[in-house]
Design a protein around this motif. Structure first.
Motif, PDB file in Angstrom:
ATOM      1  N   LYS A 194      -2.673   7.961   6.640  1.00 58.23           N
ATOM      2  CA  LYS A 194      -3.323   7.986   5.326  1.00 58.23           C
ATOM      3  C   LYS A 194      -3.806   6.608   4.895  1.00 58.23           C
ATOM      4  O   LYS A 194      -4.691   6.492   4.049  1.00 58.23           O
ATOM      5  CB  LYS A 194      -2.372   8.558   4.270  1.00 58.23           C
ATOM      6  CG  LYS A 194      -2.132  10.043   4.400  1.00 58.23           C
ATOM      7  CD  LYS A 194      -1.527  10.641   3.150  1.00 58.23           C
ATOM      8  CE  LYS A 194      -2.576  10.830   2.071  1.00 58.23           C
ATOM      9  NZ  LYS A 194      -2.051  11.627   0.938  1.00 58.23           N
ATOM     10  N   ARG A 195      -3.244   5.544   5.446  1.00 56.61           N
ATOM     11  CA  ARG A 195      -3.668   4.194   5.093  1.00 56.61           C
ATOM     12  C   ARG A 195      -5.032   3.858   5.679  1.00 56.61           C
ATOM     13  O   ARG A 195      -5.664   2.881   5.280  1.00 56.61           O
ATOM     14  CB  ARG A 195      -2.644   3.186   5.581  1.00 56.61           C
ATOM     15  CG  ARG A 195      -1.248   3.353   4.984  1.00 56.61           C
ATOM     16  CD  ARG A 195      -0.280   2.341   5.554  1.00 56.61           C
ATOM     17  NE  ARG A 195      -0.731   0.980   5.296  1.00 56.61           N
ATOM     18  CZ  ARG A 195      -0.230  -0.097   5.894  1.00 56.61           C
ATOM     19  NH1 ARG A 195       0.726   0.042   6.812  1.00 56.61           N
ATOM     20  NH2 ARG A 195      -0.673  -1.296   5.605  1.00 56.61           N
ATOM     21  N   ASN A 236      -5.831   6.672   0.476  1.00 59.77           N
ATOM     22  CA  ASN A 236      -4.389   6.608   0.690  1.00 59.77           C
ATOM     23  C   ASN A 236      -3.674   7.123  -0.567  1.00 59.77           C
ATOM     24  O   ASN A 236      -2.868   6.438  -1.179  1.00 59.77           O
ATOM     25  CB  ASN A 236      -3.961   5.178   0.999  1.00 59.77           C
ATOM     26  CG  ASN A 236      -2.493   5.078   1.408  1.00 59.77           C
ATOM     27  OD1 ASN A 236      -1.869   6.085   1.724  1.00 59.77           O
ATOM     28  ND2 ASN A 236      -1.946   3.873   1.370  1.00 59.77           N
TER      29      ASN A 236
END
Length: 268
Positions: A209-210, A267
């Motif tokens: 997700k980053r 994110n």
């Protein structure tokens, strides 16, 4: 995004990931023509969907995939006996087309490996971007012991672990466990059990997700191209992609998020 209806797969959307479960437990999730077609249809459906950032491949009932379904071989035998000289070629090549599609999927492909990881299942593991296995996993290329070559799988295995180790596994028909698979680089981590495997996949997806979805797609494409493109031409294309990214919405958002000391919008 409308997903196709499937009889051999279970599909579950969780946040930014699509879980794809091979679901033929009576055959240890061996891959037949129907499964090949359904997997291809799922890849088609999600290819352009930026909200699907990961594909998690796993198997039902404690096994990943035991390879190709022997019943398809019997069907091809019957077709060949009736004069269809291309029956075995089409059967084998269709899996090669699928594994090539999985290899090039723009999403991050995550493999959760348990039980049988044989033949075609081994091939799928070798085209994943991230692979985790628990201690129940058994990996192998049994084709030569059956009098056939691992024809569509061999190039991807050699690309994953190198030619010398691929030779050893394929030419001896060896079967290995999760720890040996991790040592060879087939999987990135060997964990203790199913619970640890599930937790490991969760950690991978949280880390993912980053990373910005379009940047990830471009990066994967560039990495795959290192095996086929001439270096200078590839670097020219990479510079053009970098320039587009820096001036595009993800580049702008990433810079603002860094300056403002907050998570980027992807994110969340």
């Amino acid at each position: 995004m409308a997903l196709p209806e499937c009889k051999t797969l279970l599909l579950e959307r969780r946040d930014h990931a699509l879980y794809i479960t091979l679901n033929r437990p009576q055959a240890r999730n061996a891959m037949n023509r129907a499964m090949v077609g359904e997997l291809t249809a799922v890849l088609d459906a999600v290819e352009a969907d930026l909200d699907v950032r990961a594909l998690v491949l796993r198997g039902s009932d404690g096994h990943f995939c035991a390879g190709g379904d022997i019943k398809d071989m019997a069907t091809a035998h019957a077709a060949a006996a009736e004069g269809d000289s291309e029956a075995f070629y089409r059967l084998n090549r269709s899996f090669g087309e699928l594994i090539t599609r999985v290899n090039a999927a723009p999403q991050v492909v995550v493999a959760a490996l348990q039980g049988a990881v044989m033949g075609g299942g081994f091939g799928l593991a070798c085209v994943s971007d991230v692979a985790l296995a628990d201690q129940s996993a058994r990996f192998g290329l049994p084709e030569t012991s059956l009098g056939i070559p691992p024809a569509q799988i061999a190039p991807f295995v050699a690309s994953r672990i190198g030619l010398t180790q691929a030779r050893r596994l394929a030419l001896l028909g060896l079967r290995i466990g999760a720890d040996e698979a991790a040592r060879l680089g087939i999987v990135h981590e060997a964990v203790t059990d199913a619970a640890a495997l599930s937790a490991g996949i969760d950690e991978v997806l949280a880390q993912l997700k980053r990373c910005a979805p379009v940047a990830n797609r471009v990066t994967k494409s560039l990495l795959l191209a290192t095996r086929t493109r001439e270096l200078e031409a590839l670097l020219d294309d990479a510079a053009a992609e970098f320039a587009r990214a820096v001036t595009g919405p993800e580049g702008g958002e990433g810079t603002r998020a860094f300056v403002e000391k907050r998570p980027a919008s992807w994110n969340q």
